[in-house]
Design an enzyme around this catalytic site. Structure first.
Site, PDB file in Angstrom:
ATOM      1  N   TRP A  14       1.110   0.903  13.624  1.00  0.00           N
ATOM      2  CA  TRP A  14       0.124   1.570  12.751  1.00  0.00           C
ATOM      3  C   TRP A  14      -1.295   1.119  13.073  1.00  0.00           C
ATOM      4  O   TRP A  14      -2.217   1.929  13.098  1.00  0.00           O
ATOM      5  CB  TRP A  14       0.454   1.336  11.281  1.00  0.00           C
ATOM      6  CG  TRP A  14       1.790   1.904  10.920  1.00  0.00           C
ATOM      7  CD1 TRP A  14       2.887   1.223  10.490  1.00  0.00           C
ATOM      8  CD2 TRP A  14       2.194   3.291  10.979  1.00  0.00           C
ATOM      9  NE1 TRP A  14       3.938   2.085  10.283  1.00  0.00           N
ATOM     10  CE2 TRP A  14       3.548   3.342  10.578  1.00  0.00           C
ATOM     11  CE3 TRP A  14       1.548   4.466  11.351  1.00  0.00           C
ATOM     12  CZ2 TRP A  14       4.265   4.551  10.525  1.00  0.00           C
ATOM     13  CZ3 TRP A  14       2.254   5.676  11.297  1.00  0.00           C
ATOM     14  CH2 TRP A  14       3.594   5.701  10.890  1.00  0.00           C
ATOM     15  N   ASP A  49      -5.422  -1.517   5.737  1.00  0.00           N
ATOM     16  CA  ASP A  49      -4.312  -0.590   5.516  1.00  0.00           C
ATOM     17  C   ASP A  49      -3.197  -1.385   4.831  1.00  0.00           C
ATOM     18  O   ASP A  49      -2.558  -2.224   5.449  1.00  0.00           O
ATOM     19  CB  ASP A  49      -3.842  -0.037   6.870  1.00  0.00           C
ATOM     20  CG  ASP A  49      -2.591   0.838   6.763  1.00  0.00           C
ATOM     21  OD1 ASP A  49      -2.069   1.009   5.648  1.00  0.00           O
ATOM     22  OD2 ASP A  49      -2.135   1.347   7.811  1.00  0.00           O
ATOM     23  N   LYS A  55       5.469   4.202   0.396  1.00  0.00           N
ATOM     24  CA  LYS A  55       6.178   2.956   0.661  1.00  0.00           C
ATOM     25  C   LYS A  55       6.404   2.182  -0.640  1.00  0.00           C
ATOM     26  O   LYS A  55       7.491   1.715  -0.890  1.00  0.00           O
ATOM     27  CB  LYS A  55       5.389   2.075   1.643  1.00  0.00           C
ATOM     28  CG  LYS A  55       5.006   2.765   2.933  1.00  0.00           C
ATOM     29  CD  LYS A  55       6.140   2.817   3.951  1.00  0.00           C
ATOM     30  CE  LYS A  55       5.902   3.810   5.078  1.00  0.00           C
ATOM     31  NZ  LYS A  55       4.657   3.642   5.807  1.00  0.00           N
TER      32      LYS A  55
HETATM   33  C1  LIG Z   1       3.864   4.367   6.940  1.00  0.00           C
HETATM   34  C2  LIG Z   1       2.584   3.736   7.322  1.00  0.00           C
HETATM   35  C3  LIG Z   1       1.472   4.508   7.744  1.00  0.00           C
HETATM   36  C4  LIG Z   1       1.516   6.001   7.917  1.00  0.00           C
HETATM   37  O1  LIG Z   1       1.500   6.633   6.716  1.00  0.00           O
HETATM   38  P1  LIG Z   1       1.445   8.234   6.586  1.00  0.00           P
HETATM   39  O2  LIG Z   1       1.233   8.400   5.127  1.00  0.00           O
HETATM   40  O3  LIG Z   1       2.759   8.739   7.085  1.00  0.00           O
HETATM   41  O4  LIG Z   1       0.318   8.738   7.397  1.00  0.00           O
HETATM   42  C5  LIG Z   1       0.303   3.835   8.031  1.00  0.00           C
HETATM   43  N1  LIG Z   1       0.217   2.496   7.938  1.00  0.00           N
HETATM   44  C6  LIG Z   1       1.267   1.730   7.556  1.00  0.00           C
HETATM   45  C7  LIG Z   1       1.095   0.245   7.461  1.00  0.00           C
HETATM   46  C8  LIG Z   1       2.471   2.330   7.232  1.00  0.00           C
HETATM   47  O5  LIG Z   1       3.507   1.561   6.853  1.00  0.00           O
END
Ligand SMILES: *Cc1c(COP(=O)(O)O)cnc(C)c1O
Length: 361
Positions: A106, A173, A197
């Protein structure tokens, strides 16, 4: 107590498990929201009842992060992946640069998008060891426009246990460990997280942003990509993802009513300790990442012999364990221990691992 509906233990990495009470309330709202005799899905997002949902959803983030009115909260579509672009689009200046740390898939994607919009320096990376540790001890340049990190590496199972001292706006993030542990939110200028998540269904992304970092990059802004446009619209510049925001609100309400981040952090610690202790004790399994960087949310482990895998898959089914298959980049197993996963599910996985060792070791 965290309760589940079914006997299935859901370790899915994302979209992930949600509290059963939240799912029940969400189902009810699909038919009759707020006793309006209407579905949440068929009313205006500008109706009084829905505006109250959005207001509460935004306020709950501020409450749980313990930040004041110098911060704003947004819920936008496009997933965390759109934030990979919106962050540099809003914060990166033409002659400046952004500093990134590369801790996994990511983070790499975030770096790729930022590079399209401007200058990026990757100041630390764990790519040399397949992202099995978290880089430490690097200096963040004081002239960077911002510093970006990924708090939890969902795919490889590492987690930043501490955040570096940051002389520039700190952007993070937190998609896969949002509200799973205490962080000092006031140290951050921008936090984003895809809801699927740890806080809701797929379809909305939460953004906490400190207002004073915005509007400084001199760019002519496209409205939909401009944080300020969304702030001005109170997260309703356009039609927001109404249902995902509602379910996220219910999950955050659940978290707050039960005792907040402090409450869940203790449970998460117990869950992670329970599983890692078994991985370290059990001769049939081995952890995949540096011990001090082990994620409390996504626990990755391999069978010590490849032939174990098919057998453990069979046994796991009899224990009703779901979603433990590892990411294709790592193999083996990944058990995601998100907030709504009860300790009893971790205990079930540990029992299965013990029985496996007795039978096959
Ligand atoms: C799942 C995830 C993403 C991507 O998320 P989307 O909503 O599918 O764009 C980005 N960063 C992390 C750390 C993730 O676990």
């Amino acid at each position: 107590m965290i309760a589940t509906t079914t006997k299935i233990h859901n370790f899915s990495a994302g979209p992930g498990i949600l509290p059963i009470d939240v799912l029940k309330q969400a189902s009810e709202a699909c038919i009759n929201f707020d006793n309006m005799g209407l579905s949440l899905l068929e009313i205006s997002h500008r109706s009084k009842n829905y505006v109250a949902v959005m207001d509460e959803a935004r306020q709950l983030v501020k409450d749980l992060f313990e930040v004041g009115n110098d911060y704003e909260v947004l819920y936008l579509g496009g997933g965390a992946s759109t934030q990979f672009a919106m962050v540099p689009y809003n914060l990166l200046t033409e002659n400046g640069f952004a500093a990134y740390v590369n801790t996994g898939v990511w983070a790499s994607k975030a770096i790729k998008e930022a590079k399209i919009l401007g200058n990026v320096k990757v100041i630390a990376s764990s790519e040399d060891k397949k992202f099995t540790y978290v880089p430490k001890g690097y200096e963040i340049p004081a002239d960077a426009d911002y510093f970006h990190c990924t708090s939890n590496n969902t795919i490889f199972g590492t987690q930043m246990k501490a955040f570096p001292k940051c002389p520039v706006p700190l952007v993070c993030d937190m998609s896969s460990d949002l509200f799973s542990r205490k962080v000092n939110a006031k140290d951050f200028s921008l936090i984003y997280a895809g809801a699927q998540k740890n806080m809701g269904p797929a379809g909305s992304t939460m953004i906490l942003v400190k207002k004073d970092i915005l509007g400084k990059n001199g760019r002519k802004m496209l409205s939909m990509l401009d944080y300020n446009a969304h702030i001005k619209g109170e997260s309703m510049y356009n039609t927001p993802p109404v249902f995902p925001v509602y379910v996220s609100m219910l999950t955050l309400r659940w978290l707050k009513q039960n005792g907040g981040v402090e409450w869940i952090e203790k449970i998460n610690q117990t869950k992670a300790d329970t599983l890692y202790n078994e991985i370290d004790r059990n001769s049939c399994f081995v952890g995949t990442v540096a011990k001090e960087d082990r994620s409390f949310m996504n626990v990755c482990f391999l069978p010590t012999k490849p032939e174990y895998e098919a057998e453990f898959d069979k046994l796991a089914k009899t224990y009703n364990l779901s979603g433990i298959k590892g990411h294709r980049d790592v193999g083996g197993y990944r058990a995601s221990l998100y907030n709504a996963l009860p300790l009893e599910s971790v205990n079930a996985l540990v029992e299965a691992m013990k029985e496996f060792e007795k039978k096959f070791a």
